[in-house]
Scaffold this motif. Structure first.
Motif, PDB file in Angstrom:
ATOM      1  N   LYS A   7     -10.658  -8.583 -53.407  1.00  0.00           N
ATOM      2  CA  LYS A   7     -10.748  -7.449 -54.352  1.00  0.00           C
ATOM      3  C   LYS A   7     -12.224  -7.145 -54.649  1.00  0.00           C
ATOM      4  O   LYS A   7     -12.673  -6.007 -54.573  1.00  0.00           O
ATOM      5  CB  LYS A   7      -9.997  -7.810 -55.640  1.00  0.00           C
ATOM      6  CG  LYS A   7      -9.989  -6.727 -56.705  1.00  0.00           C
ATOM      7  CD  LYS A   7      -8.992  -7.116 -57.796  1.00  0.00           C
ATOM      8  CE  LYS A   7      -8.851  -6.052 -58.858  1.00  0.00           C
ATOM      9  NZ  LYS A   7      -9.800  -6.177 -59.942  1.00  0.00           N
ATOM     10  N   ARG A   8     -12.959  -8.204 -54.949  1.00  0.00           N
ATOM     11  CA  ARG A   8     -14.391  -8.042 -55.266  1.00  0.00           C
ATOM     12  C   ARG A   8     -15.146  -7.451 -54.049  1.00  0.00           C
ATOM     13  O   ARG A   8     -15.925  -6.524 -54.195  1.00  0.00           O
ATOM     14  CB  ARG A   8     -14.956  -9.411 -55.665  1.00  0.00           C
ATOM     15  CG  ARG A   8     -16.447  -9.496 -55.796  1.00  0.00           C
ATOM     16  CD  ARG A   8     -16.940  -9.084 -57.178  1.00  0.00           C
ATOM     17  NE  ARG A   8     -18.355  -9.366 -57.306  1.00  0.00           N
ATOM     18  CZ  ARG A   8     -19.291  -8.444 -57.533  1.00  0.00           C
ATOM     19  NH1 ARG A   8     -18.962  -7.182 -57.695  1.00  0.00           N
ATOM     20  NH2 ARG A   8     -20.555  -8.789 -57.624  1.00  0.00           N
ATOM     21  N   PHE A   9     -14.856  -7.981 -52.863  1.00  0.00           N
ATOM     22  CA  PHE A   9     -15.517  -7.475 -51.646  1.00  0.00           C
ATOM     23  C   PHE A   9     -15.174  -5.997 -51.409  1.00  0.00           C
ATOM     24  O   PHE A   9     -16.035  -5.199 -51.029  1.00  0.00           O
ATOM     25  CB  PHE A   9     -15.085  -8.284 -50.415  1.00  0.00           C
ATOM     26  CG  PHE A   9     -15.687  -9.664 -50.326  1.00  0.00           C
ATOM     27  CD1 PHE A   9     -16.807 -10.030 -51.049  1.00  0.00           C
ATOM     28  CD2 PHE A   9     -15.115 -10.616 -49.488  1.00  0.00           C
ATOM     29  CE1 PHE A   9     -17.359 -11.306 -50.953  1.00  0.00           C
ATOM     30  CE2 PHE A   9     -15.660 -11.884 -49.370  1.00  0.00           C
ATOM     31  CZ  PHE A   9     -16.774 -12.232 -50.105  1.00  0.00           C
ATOM     32  N   GLN A  30      -0.376  -6.317 -50.235  1.00  0.00           N
ATOM     33  CA  GLN A  30       0.069  -6.121 -51.619  1.00  0.00           C
ATOM     34  C   GLN A  30      -1.125  -5.772 -52.519  1.00  0.00           C
ATOM     35  O   GLN A  30      -1.032  -4.899 -53.382  1.00  0.00           O
ATOM     36  CB  GLN A  30       0.790  -7.399 -52.112  1.00  0.00           C
ATOM     37  CG  GLN A  30       1.061  -7.478 -53.578  1.00  0.00           C
ATOM     38  CD  GLN A  30       2.006  -6.382 -54.095  1.00  0.00           C
ATOM     39  OE1 GLN A  30       2.723  -5.752 -53.307  1.00  0.00           O
ATOM     40  NE2 GLN A  30       1.992  -6.141 -55.398  1.00  0.00           N
ATOM     41  N   LEU A  31      -2.260  -6.440 -52.295  1.00  0.00           N
ATOM     42  CA  LEU A  31      -3.469  -6.168 -53.088  1.00  0.00           C
ATOM     43  C   LEU A  31      -3.921  -4.708 -52.904  1.00  0.00           C
ATOM     44  O   LEU A  31      -4.279  -4.026 -53.870  1.00  0.00           O
ATOM     45  CB  LEU A  31      -4.588  -7.131 -52.653  1.00  0.00           C
ATOM     46  CG  LEU A  31      -5.938  -6.940 -53.326  1.00  0.00           C
ATOM     47  CD1 LEU A  31      -5.903  -7.485 -54.757  1.00  0.00           C
ATOM     48  CD2 LEU A  31      -7.051  -7.646 -52.539  1.00  0.00           C
ATOM     49  N   ILE A  32      -3.885  -4.251 -51.651  1.00  0.00           N
ATOM     50  CA  ILE A  32      -4.316  -2.871 -51.350  1.00  0.00           C
ATOM     51  C   ILE A  32      -3.414  -1.872 -52.089  1.00  0.00           C
ATOM     52  O   ILE A  32      -3.888  -0.909 -52.688  1.00  0.00           O
ATOM     53  CB  ILE A  32      -4.314  -2.630 -49.817  1.00  0.00           C
ATOM     54  CG1 ILE A  32      -5.452  -3.423 -49.166  1.00  0.00           C
ATOM     55  CG2 ILE A  32      -4.428  -1.146 -49.476  1.00  0.00           C
ATOM     56  CD1 ILE A  32      -5.497  -3.396 -47.652  1.00  0.00           C
ATOM     57  N   LYS A  33      -2.087  -2.178 -52.066  1.00  0.00           N
ATOM     58  CA  LYS A  33      -1.122  -1.300 -52.752  1.00  0.00           C
ATOM     59  C   LYS A  33      -1.376  -1.310 -54.265  1.00  0.00           C
ATOM     60  O   LYS A  33      -1.488  -0.275 -54.893  1.00  0.00           O
ATOM     61  CB  LYS A  33       0.293  -1.836 -52.490  1.00  0.00           C
ATOM     62  CG  LYS A  33       1.187  -0.839 -51.756  1.00  0.00           C
ATOM     63  CD  LYS A  33       2.627  -1.270 -51.795  1.00  0.00           C
ATOM     64  CE  LYS A  33       2.988  -2.140 -50.613  1.00  0.00           C
ATOM     65  NZ  LYS A  33       4.285  -2.774 -50.709  1.00  0.00           N
ATOM     66  N   GLY A  46      -6.979 -16.969 -55.325  1.00  0.00           N
ATOM     67  CA  GLY A  46      -8.410 -17.054 -54.997  1.00  0.00           C
ATOM     68  C   GLY A  46      -8.776 -16.083 -53.884  1.00  0.00           C
ATOM     69  O   GLY A  46      -9.791 -15.384 -53.955  1.00  0.00           O
ATOM     70  N   VAL A  47      -7.912 -16.010 -52.860  1.00  0.00           N
ATOM     71  CA  VAL A  47      -8.161 -15.087 -51.743  1.00  0.00           C
ATOM     72  C   VAL A  47      -8.149 -13.643 -52.255  1.00  0.00           C
ATOM     73  O   VAL A  47      -9.047 -12.846 -51.954  1.00  0.00           O
ATOM     74  CB  VAL A  47      -7.077 -15.267 -50.632  1.00  0.00           C
ATOM     75  CG1 VAL A  47      -7.164 -14.151 -49.601  1.00  0.00           C
ATOM     76  CG2 VAL A  47      -7.208 -16.624 -49.960  1.00  0.00           C
ATOM     77  N   ASN A  97     -19.761 -12.943 -63.662  1.00  0.00           N
ATOM     78  CA  ASN A  97     -19.230 -13.293 -64.996  1.00  0.00           C
ATOM     79  C   ASN A  97     -18.423 -14.584 -64.956  1.00  0.00           C
ATOM     80  O   ASN A  97     -17.513 -14.779 -65.770  1.00  0.00           O
ATOM     81  CB  ASN A  97     -18.340 -12.161 -65.521  1.00  0.00           C
ATOM     82  CG  ASN A  97     -19.072 -10.847 -65.503  1.00  0.00           C
ATOM     83  OD1 ASN A  97     -20.236 -10.788 -65.899  1.00  0.00           O
ATOM     84  ND2 ASN A  97     -18.427  -9.802 -64.997  1.00  0.00           N
ATOM     85  N   GLY A  98     -18.689 -15.420 -63.989  1.00  0.00           N
ATOM     86  CA  GLY A  98     -17.886 -16.631 -63.806  1.00  0.00           C
ATOM     87  C   GLY A  98     -16.641 -16.272 -63.012  1.00  0.00           C
ATOM     88  O   GLY A  98     -16.366 -15.086 -62.771  1.00  0.00           O
ATOM     89  N   GLU A  99     -15.905 -17.298 -62.613  1.00  0.00           N
ATOM     90  CA  GLU A  99     -14.727 -17.045 -61.789  1.00  0.00           C
ATOM     91  C   GLU A  99     -13.659 -16.290 -62.582  1.00  0.00           C
ATOM     92  O   GLU A  99     -13.403 -16.628 -63.740  1.00  0.00           O
ATOM     93  CB  GLU A  99     -14.165 -18.363 -61.268  1.00  0.00           C
ATOM     94  CG  GLU A  99     -15.107 -18.971 -60.242  1.00  0.00           C
ATOM     95  CD  GLU A  99     -14.737 -20.394 -59.873  1.00  0.00           C
ATOM     96  OE1 GLU A  99     -13.650 -20.849 -60.255  1.00  0.00           O
ATOM     97  OE2 GLU A  99     -15.550 -21.039 -59.197  1.00  0.00           O
ATOM     98  N   ALA A 100     -13.058 -15.279 -61.951  1.00  0.00           N
ATOM     99  CA  ALA A 100     -12.022 -14.484 -62.627  1.00  0.00           C
ATOM    100  C   ALA A 100     -10.877 -15.394 -63.054  1.00  0.00           C
ATOM    101  O   ALA A 100     -10.488 -16.298 -62.320  1.00  0.00           O
ATOM    102  CB  ALA A 100     -11.517 -13.411 -61.671  1.00  0.00           C
TER     103      ALA A 100
END
Ligand code: AMP
Length: 296
Positions: free
Chosen positions: A145-147, A171-174, A139-140, A112-115
């Motif tokens: 998240k997508r992966f 932090q992303l995982i949490k 960006g990372v 859907n294009g870049e978030a």
């Protein structure tokens, strides 16, 4: 376009399609298999190999991604210059018995294009490296998240080399409540001590040897801070790094390993890490050293 290729000599599946990979990995999970995931941008070296070997040793199924993620590059020239060595990368993946390679085009990762929405990284994306590379950690986080949504790994393997990145992923995982354990693997170094990086290819052999001054200065800092106040040890090391010909010190700071907040004294935290970036031979070289870590 062919979406899945079976490398018949080594039984490694090469997927171009997130949807097909996702379905395949769901089957693996339903059989009770543990899935280890190693995200990379390719140009693989011994540092990447250490992550792949650890994933191989700890899981039933190993997935590696090779994707040069455009959203994490604040500098377009850096993206254009990023090395690509897919043939030798595949050799390495086969030699470690990786089961699946996800090797997508940009459109497959961002259909859907870049978030555009920011992820709440609790400010960890805005300080230190993040303050110098605007949008880099967003960006990372977006690509990881997508992966994670595609692969749903049991464990995901990252290098201590990119220390701030590991804090961001934690932090992303949490935040997203991913059922994935992050495994942080030690830094693999060249014989003289320079932390391995795909960008080291841009240095001449002489520069690569000489760049060992970065790691040597971190070791010296670690030694000094146990008999001098941390601030004094840090000042001496900064002075030394600034004195190196043709090098320019971007930062050397000591932080709490979890919050990344700066610490001025070893007693301020149980977990203290020195982070540095030095520009040398035209290349930004990242390194770090753990000065103090709580015993688990
Ligand atoms: P990259 O391909 O640069 O995105 O790196 C992929 C993964 O390999 C990241 O988790 C890095 O931290 C890790 N990595 C890169 N260099 C090293 C190294 N010298 N030692 C250990 N891990 C590394």
């Amino acid at each position: 376009m062919t979406l899945v290729i079976l490398d018949i000599f080594y039984y490694m599946f090469i997927h171009k399609s997130a949807d097909l990979l996702h379905i395949e990995l769901q089957k693996q999970r339903s059989q009770g298999n543990k899935i280890g995931f190693v995200p990379t941008m390719g140009a693989l070296h011994a540092g990447h190999r250490s992550l792949l070997e650890r994933a191989r040793a700890e899981n039933d199924t190993v997935v590696c991604s090779i994707f040069v993620n455009p959203t994490q590059f604040d500098d377009k020239a850096d993206l254009d210059k990023y090395p690509s060595t897919i043939d030798s990368d595949m050799e390495m993946l086969r030699s470690v018995n990786v089961d699946y390679l996800y090797y997508p085009e940009v459109e497959d990762v961002y259909p859907n294009g870049e978030a555009s929405d920011d992820i709440d990284l609790a400010g960890l994306d805005l300080i230190h490296e993040g303050a110098l590379r605007s949008g880099h950690f967003q960006g990372v986080a977006q690509v990881v998240k997508r992966f994670f949504e595609i692969v749903q790994p049991t464990s995901a393997y990252f290098g201590q080399k990119d220390f701030q990145q590991t804090a961001v992923i934690g932090q992303l995982i949490k935040l997203c409540e991913f059922d994935t354990k992050m495994v942080v693997c030690p830094i693999v170094r060249e014989p003289h001590g320079l932390a391995m990086s795909s960008r080291n290819e841009r240095l001449s052999p002489v520069e690569r040897d000489k760049a060992s001054f970065i790691y040597k200065s971190l070791l010296k800092l670690k030694e000094r801070c146990f008999f001098k106040p941390l601030s004094e040890a840090l000042t001496t090391t900064i002075k030394y790094l600034k004195s190196i010909e043709d090098a320019s010190l971007e930062y050397l700071i000591c932080v709490d390993g979890d919050t990344l907040q700066e610490v001025n004294d070893l007693y301020d935290s149980d977990y203290v890490v020195a982070l540095t970036v030095v520009k040398y031979g035209g290349v930004r070289l990242l390194d770090n050293i753990i000065l103090k870590k709580p015993k688990v």
